[in-house]
Motif scaffolding. Structure first.
Motif, mmCIF file in Angstrom:
data_model
loop_
_atom_site.group_PDB
_atom_site.id
_atom_site.type_symbol
_atom_site.label_atom_id
_atom_site.label_comp_id
_atom_site.label_asym_id
_atom_site.label_seq_id
_atom_site.Cartn_x
_atom_site.Cartn_y
_atom_site.Cartn_z
ATOM 1 N N ARG A 13 0.826 -1.204 0.000
ATOM 2 C CA ARG A 13 0.000 0.000 0.000
ATOM 3 C C ARG A 13 0.864 1.260 0.000
ATOM 4 O O ARG A 13 0.562 2.236 -0.691
ATOM 5 C CB ARG A 13 -0.920 -0.026 1.224
ATOM 6 N N LEU A 14 1.973 1.238 0.742
ATOM 7 C CA LEU A 14 2.875 2.391 0.762
ATOM 8 C C LEU A 14 3.527 2.608 -0.607
ATOM 9 O O LEU A 14 3.660 3.752 -1.058
ATOM 10 C CB LEU A 14 3.944 2.223 1.850
ATOM 11 N N ASP A 15 3.916 1.533 -1.272
ATOM 12 C CA ASP A 15 4.486 1.653 -2.624
ATOM 13 C C ASP A 15 3.460 2.233 -3.588
ATOM 14 O O ASP A 15 3.767 3.129 -4.375
ATOM 15 C CB ASP A 15 4.959 0.287 -3.137
ATOM 16 N N SER A 16 2.255 1.735 -3.514
ATOM 17 C CA SER A 16 1.198 2.230 -4.379
ATOM 18 C C SER A 16 0.871 3.695 -4.073
ATOM 19 O O SER A 16 0.624 4.491 -4.975
ATOM 20 C CB SER A 16 -0.055 1.370 -4.203
ATOM 21 N N ALA A 17 0.911 4.059 -2.807
ATOM 22 C CA ALA A 17 0.606 5.435 -2.401
ATOM 23 C C ALA A 17 1.652 6.412 -2.916
ATOM 24 O O ALA A 17 1.323 7.547 -3.283
ATOM 25 C CB ALA A 17 0.495 5.525 -0.891
ATOM 26 N N ARG A 18 2.912 5.989 -2.932
ATOM 27 C CA ARG A 18 3.969 6.863 -3.460
ATOM 28 C C ARG A 18 3.701 7.195 -4.936
ATOM 29 O O ARG A 18 3.805 8.335 -5.367
ATOM 30 C CB ARG A 18 5.335 6.194 -3.311
ATOM 31 N N VAL A 19 3.331 6.178 -5.696
ATOM 32 C CA VAL A 19 3.031 6.374 -7.111
ATOM 33 C C VAL A 19 1.783 7.244 -7.268
ATOM 34 O O VAL A 19 1.736 8.156 -8.091
ATOM 35 C CB VAL A 19 2.852 5.011 -7.823
ATOM 36 N N LEU A 47 0.667 8.423 5.225
ATOM 37 C CA LEU A 47 1.059 9.574 4.402
ATOM 38 C C LEU A 47 2.295 10.265 4.974
ATOM 39 O O LEU A 47 3.178 10.678 4.231
ATOM 40 C CB LEU A 47 -0.099 10.571 4.275
ATOM 41 N N THR A 48 2.384 10.359 6.285
ATOM 42 C CA THR A 48 3.593 10.939 6.880
ATOM 43 C C THR A 48 4.780 9.983 6.723
ATOM 44 O O THR A 48 5.917 10.430 6.593
ATOM 45 C CB THR A 48 3.382 11.284 8.363
ATOM 46 N N ALA A 49 4.520 8.669 6.709
ATOM 47 C CA ALA A 49 5.598 7.694 6.544
ATOM 48 C C ALA A 49 6.239 7.800 5.157
ATOM 49 O O ALA A 49 7.447 7.587 5.016
ATOM 50 C CB ALA A 49 5.078 6.281 6.774
ATOM 51 N N ILE A 50 5.442 8.122 4.129
ATOM 52 C CA ILE A 50 6.022 8.243 2.778
ATOM 53 C C ILE A 50 6.525 9.657 2.513
ATOM 54 O O ILE A 50 7.020 9.951 1.424
ATOM 55 C CB ILE A 50 5.020 7.811 1.684
#
Length: 121
Positions: A13-19, A47-50
């Motif tokens: 989910r974090l990878d997808s959120a970055r994109v 969101l803060t993590a990315i």
């Protein structure tokens, strides 16, 4: 079935959120929560993590409230008595059991005080 992005685990989910954030889409805590099927506290955290810049108004989602304690199933002040059982939230004085194992007897709230003390001792 829910969308695939709702079933993603955190790393994916974090990878997808970055994109998604780089795509130029309008990303807020609310839209992230709806897009990925998470609550707003998790959305803020991720969101803060990315490293996504959030406005100061989003800080309301930075601290998750404490969990609400669950209600007791049975009142604690009443001792366990093998002759009394709880059935559908009501106490029953057990006289016997059916062939299928279901208890039968008298409900506590249907007994008057004389019957209650005679049976309960």
């Amino acid at each position: 079935m829910q969308p695939r992005r709702h079933r993603l685990r955190k790393p994916a989910r974090l990878d997808s959120a970055r994109v998604w954030a780089r795509s130029g889409a309008r990303v807020t805590v609310k839209t992230y929560a709806k897009w990925y099927g998470v609550d707003r506290y998790t959305a803020y955290e991720e969101l803060t993590a990315i490293g996504f810049p959030l406005p100061a108004t989003a800080s309301q989602w930075s601290r998750r409230p404490p969990p609400v304690p669950r209600e007791e199933r049975r009142p604690v002040d009443e001792p366990d008595d093998p002759d009394w059982v709880w059935v559908d939230g009501r106490r029953m004085f057990v006289v016997g059991y059916t062939a299928g194992g279901a208890p039968f007897g008298c409900w506590e709230d249907e007994l008057d005080d004389g019957q209650f003390t005679a049976w309960h001792g």
